[in-house]
Design an enzyme around this catalytic site. Structure first.
Site, PDB file in Angstrom:
ATOM      1  N   ARG A  52     -35.826   4.272 -22.339  1.00  0.00           N
ATOM      2  CA  ARG A  52     -35.480   3.418 -21.189  1.00  0.00           C
ATOM      3  C   ARG A  52     -33.971   4.002 -20.654  1.00  0.00           C
ATOM      4  O   ARG A  52     -33.099   4.293 -21.598  1.00  0.00           O
ATOM      5  CB  ARG A  52     -35.296   2.028 -21.524  1.00  0.00           C
ATOM      6  CG  ARG A  52     -36.562   1.391 -21.721  1.00  0.00           C
ATOM      7  CD  ARG A  52     -37.378   1.125 -20.234  1.00  0.00           C
ATOM      8  NE  ARG A  52     -38.622   0.209 -20.397  1.00  0.00           N
ATOM      9  CZ  ARG A  52     -39.704   0.845 -20.585  1.00  0.00           C
ATOM     10  NH1 ARG A  52     -39.974   2.244 -20.550  1.00  0.00           N
ATOM     11  NH2 ARG A  52     -40.863   0.207 -20.701  1.00  0.00           N
ATOM     12  N   HIS A  73     -40.535   8.935 -14.868  1.00  0.00           N
ATOM     13  CA  HIS A  73     -41.139   7.902 -15.668  1.00  0.00           C
ATOM     14  C   HIS A  73     -42.719   8.200 -15.749  1.00  0.00           C
ATOM     15  O   HIS A  73     -43.420   7.558 -15.422  1.00  0.00           O
ATOM     16  CB  HIS A  73     -40.926   6.392 -15.185  1.00  0.00           C
ATOM     17  CG  HIS A  73     -40.853   5.563 -16.143  1.00  0.00           C
ATOM     18  ND1 HIS A  73     -40.079   4.656 -16.457  1.00  0.00           N
ATOM     19  CD2 HIS A  73     -41.675   5.427 -17.299  1.00  0.00           C
ATOM     20  CE1 HIS A  73     -40.343   3.733 -17.642  1.00  0.00           C
ATOM     21  NE2 HIS A  73     -41.443   4.339 -17.950  1.00  0.00           N
TER      22      HIS A  73
HETATM   23  P1  NAI Z   1     -42.482   0.494 -31.161  1.00  0.00           P
HETATM   24  O1  NAI Z   1     -41.895  -0.845 -30.992  1.00  0.00           O
HETATM   25  O2  NAI Z   1     -43.464   0.994 -31.794  1.00  0.00           O
HETATM   26  O3  NAI Z   1     -41.027   1.308 -31.738  1.00  0.00           O
HETATM   27  C1  NAI Z   1     -39.726   1.002 -31.429  1.00  0.00           C
HETATM   28  C2  NAI Z   1     -39.081   1.561 -32.890  1.00  0.00           C
HETATM   29  O4  NAI Z   1     -37.502   1.242 -32.626  1.00  0.00           O
HETATM   30  C3  NAI Z   1     -39.054   0.322 -33.922  1.00  0.00           C
HETATM   31  O5  NAI Z   1     -39.534   1.331 -35.155  1.00  0.00           O
HETATM   32  C4  NAI Z   1     -37.890  -0.232 -34.230  1.00  0.00           C
HETATM   33  O6  NAI Z   1     -37.716  -0.519 -35.449  1.00  0.00           O
HETATM   34  C5  NAI Z   1     -36.901   0.749 -33.609  1.00  0.00           C
HETATM   35  N1  NAI Z   1     -35.646   0.143 -33.133  1.00  0.00           N
HETATM   36  C6  NAI Z   1     -35.369  -1.196 -32.715  1.00  0.00           C
HETATM   37  N2  NAI Z   1     -34.026  -1.433 -32.701  1.00  0.00           N
HETATM   38  C7  NAI Z   1     -33.322  -0.182 -32.864  1.00  0.00           C
HETATM   39  C8  NAI Z   1     -32.092   0.176 -32.906  1.00  0.00           C
HETATM   40  N3  NAI Z   1     -31.423  -0.662 -32.811  1.00  0.00           N
HETATM   41  N4  NAI Z   1     -31.840   1.354 -33.185  1.00  0.00           N
HETATM   42  C9  NAI Z   1     -33.039   2.201 -33.888  1.00  0.00           C
HETATM   43  N5  NAI Z   1     -34.236   1.817 -33.903  1.00  0.00           N
HETATM   44  C10 NAI Z   1     -34.642   0.556 -33.376  1.00  0.00           C
HETATM   45  O7  NAI Z   1     -42.148   1.080 -29.598  1.00  0.00           O
HETATM   46  P2  NAI Z   1     -42.843   2.366 -29.132  1.00  0.00           P
HETATM   47  O8  NAI Z   1     -44.460   2.116 -28.491  1.00  0.00           O
HETATM   48  O9  NAI Z   1     -42.535   3.465 -30.046  1.00  0.00           O
HETATM   49  O10 NAI Z   1     -42.096   2.400 -27.700  1.00  0.00           O
HETATM   50  C11 NAI Z   1     -40.504   2.928 -27.861  1.00  0.00           C
HETATM   51  C12 NAI Z   1     -40.106   2.763 -26.258  1.00  0.00           C
HETATM   52  O11 NAI Z   1     -40.487   3.747 -25.657  1.00  0.00           O
HETATM   53  C13 NAI Z   1     -40.617   1.390 -25.556  1.00  0.00           C
HETATM   54  O12 NAI Z   1     -39.742   0.333 -25.929  1.00  0.00           O
HETATM   55  C14 NAI Z   1     -40.310   1.916 -24.318  1.00  0.00           C
HETATM   56  O13 NAI Z   1     -39.012   1.671 -23.671  1.00  0.00           O
HETATM   57  C15 NAI Z   1     -40.558   3.343 -24.253  1.00  0.00           C
HETATM   58  N6  NAI Z   1     -41.800   3.859 -23.348  1.00  0.00           N
HETATM   59  C16 NAI Z   1     -41.522   4.499 -22.411  1.00  0.00           C
HETATM   60  C17 NAI Z   1     -42.665   5.306 -21.772  1.00  0.00           C
HETATM   61  C18 NAI Z   1     -42.556   6.067 -20.632  1.00  0.00           C
HETATM   62  O14 NAI Z   1     -43.510   6.370 -20.113  1.00  0.00           O
HETATM   63  N7  NAI Z   1     -41.354   6.796 -20.663  1.00  0.00           N
HETATM   64  C19 NAI Z   1     -44.013   4.689 -21.963  1.00  0.00           C
HETATM   65  C20 NAI Z   1     -43.996   3.828 -22.996  1.00  0.00           C
HETATM   66  C21 NAI Z   1     -43.014   3.365 -23.931  1.00  0.00           C
END
Ligand code: NAI
Length: 332
Positions: free
Chosen positions: A234, A295
């Protein structure tokens, strides 16, 4: 049952119409973002389906509730743009697509790394103009480089696995260390240690109050000179002004961003005939070592069909039994 979609692109209609053959909902599509400017026009709908740049704040939610909307369905993983507490207060269920194709995003992050490193985007244009010189295209081996991964959830894990395949050393920071990843050779360290030691840093954590501007003047100052920074998560994770300063001082040697703090005014639109008012993105795009994609990391055939399938299943389950089998999908 009717679902009203916002921020709809032609490809959304194709994947949702195809998937809806198994569900039979009434689908209504709007190209515009959902936000305070348009919410009053929502009528006779049970659910709204929104994407990354729709603004679903308390004001919007209050109006949706007054119009009888029962569900807000995000057709994405991140949910920083929805006020979950306000939805709970107004008795509106909120669901998302927690994991649809983590590999799609992880592979795009790798594509950005390889493009910036081996400069294939420049080579493509050069060769078409019959310029077969290699000057200026020098890259580096990824093999044995140190890769820093911030956030090892679904996408971060998929990314680590690919980079392990390149023969990289992987350092990771997450609020919860992941045992499976440790078993594969990923070392979990405090944030600053990861930032200090990495040649390439890739952000895969969600945007929250804790992670807002996690990349700022202070954290940039500890990074190796010439580091490559990749953000497919993000835009708000990065203080863009600080990053521009770090590009000018050569602290950052390469920047790849698929997301941008002010992207809602730009991304997912053809603005090729417009004057861009946003000087910050224009400055970013003027650097030869910056790659911006709009994106598109999620944008694969597999991801689109999974997004449609999971979103419509979420809405059906919320409407029938108020509870989702996919626990991580239910936010309120
Ligand atoms: P997820 O929920 O599986 O993993 C997120 C990880 O970040 C978790 O392991 C969590 O413990 C960790 N986390 C939370 N707070 C944290 C902090 N303060 N410091 C370090 N780590 C922390 O989410 P996923 O599916 O891996 O997606 C991650 C992000 O990718 C989403 O939140 C979204 O913003 C972004 N995304 C971007 C896309 C794109 O097209 N560019 C598409 C899909 C997701």
């Amino acid at each position: 049952m009717k679902i009203t979609f916002f921020s709809t692109q032609p490809y959304d209609k194709i994947s949702f119409n195809e998937c809806n053959k198994d569900f039979g909902f009434e689908l209504e599509y709007y190209e515009t973002h959902l936000g305070p400017h348009i919410v009053n026009l929502v009528e006779d709908t049970d659910a709204v389906c929104v994407f990354v740049n729709d603004k679903v704040n308390a004001e919007v939610i209050k109006v949706l509730a007054s119009k009888g909307v029962k569900t807000i369905a995000l057709r994405c993983a991140g949910f920083n743009n929805v006020d979950i507490a306000a939805a709970k207060e107004n008795n509106i269920a909120v669901c998302r697509v927690p994991a649809y194709s983590p590999e799609a995003v992880a592979e795009h992050a790798v594509a950005m790394i390889l493009t910036l490193d081996r400069k294939t985007h420049k080579a493509y244009n050069r060769v078409r103009e019959q310029n077969f010189s290699l000057n200026g295209l020098l890259g580096f081996n990824l093999h044995q480089k140190t890769i820093g991964v911030i956030g090892t959830g679904n996408i971060g894990k998929a990314f680590c696995k690919i980079m392990l395949g390149f023969g990289c050393r992987i350092l990771a920071f997450d609020v919860i260390a992941n045992k499976d990843m440790e078993a594969l050779g990923v070392e979990f360290l405090p944030l600053l240690d990861v930032l200090k030691q990495s040649d390439v840093i890739s952000l895969h954590c969600p945007l929250t109050e804790q992670t807002h501007h996690i990349i700022n003047d202070e954290t940039l100052a500890v990074m190796k000179k010439g580091v490559m920074l990749i953000n497919t998560s993000r835009g708000g994770l990065i203080d863009t002004k600080a990053v521009i300063h770090a590009l000018k001082s050569r602290r950052i040697g390469y920047l790849g961003i698929d997301v941008y703090e002010q992207e809602e005014k730009l991304f997912f639109r053809d603005l090729s005939e417009n004057i861009i008012e946003d000087d910050t993105i224009q400055r970013l795009m003027s650097f030869p070592n910056v790659l911006v994609t709009a994106h598109q990391a999620f944008f694969t055939e597999e991801a689109l069909s999974q997004i449609a399938e999971i979103t419509l299943t979420n809405i059906q389950q919320l409407c029938e039994q108020k509870i989702l089998t996919n626990k991580a999908a239910q936010l309120a």
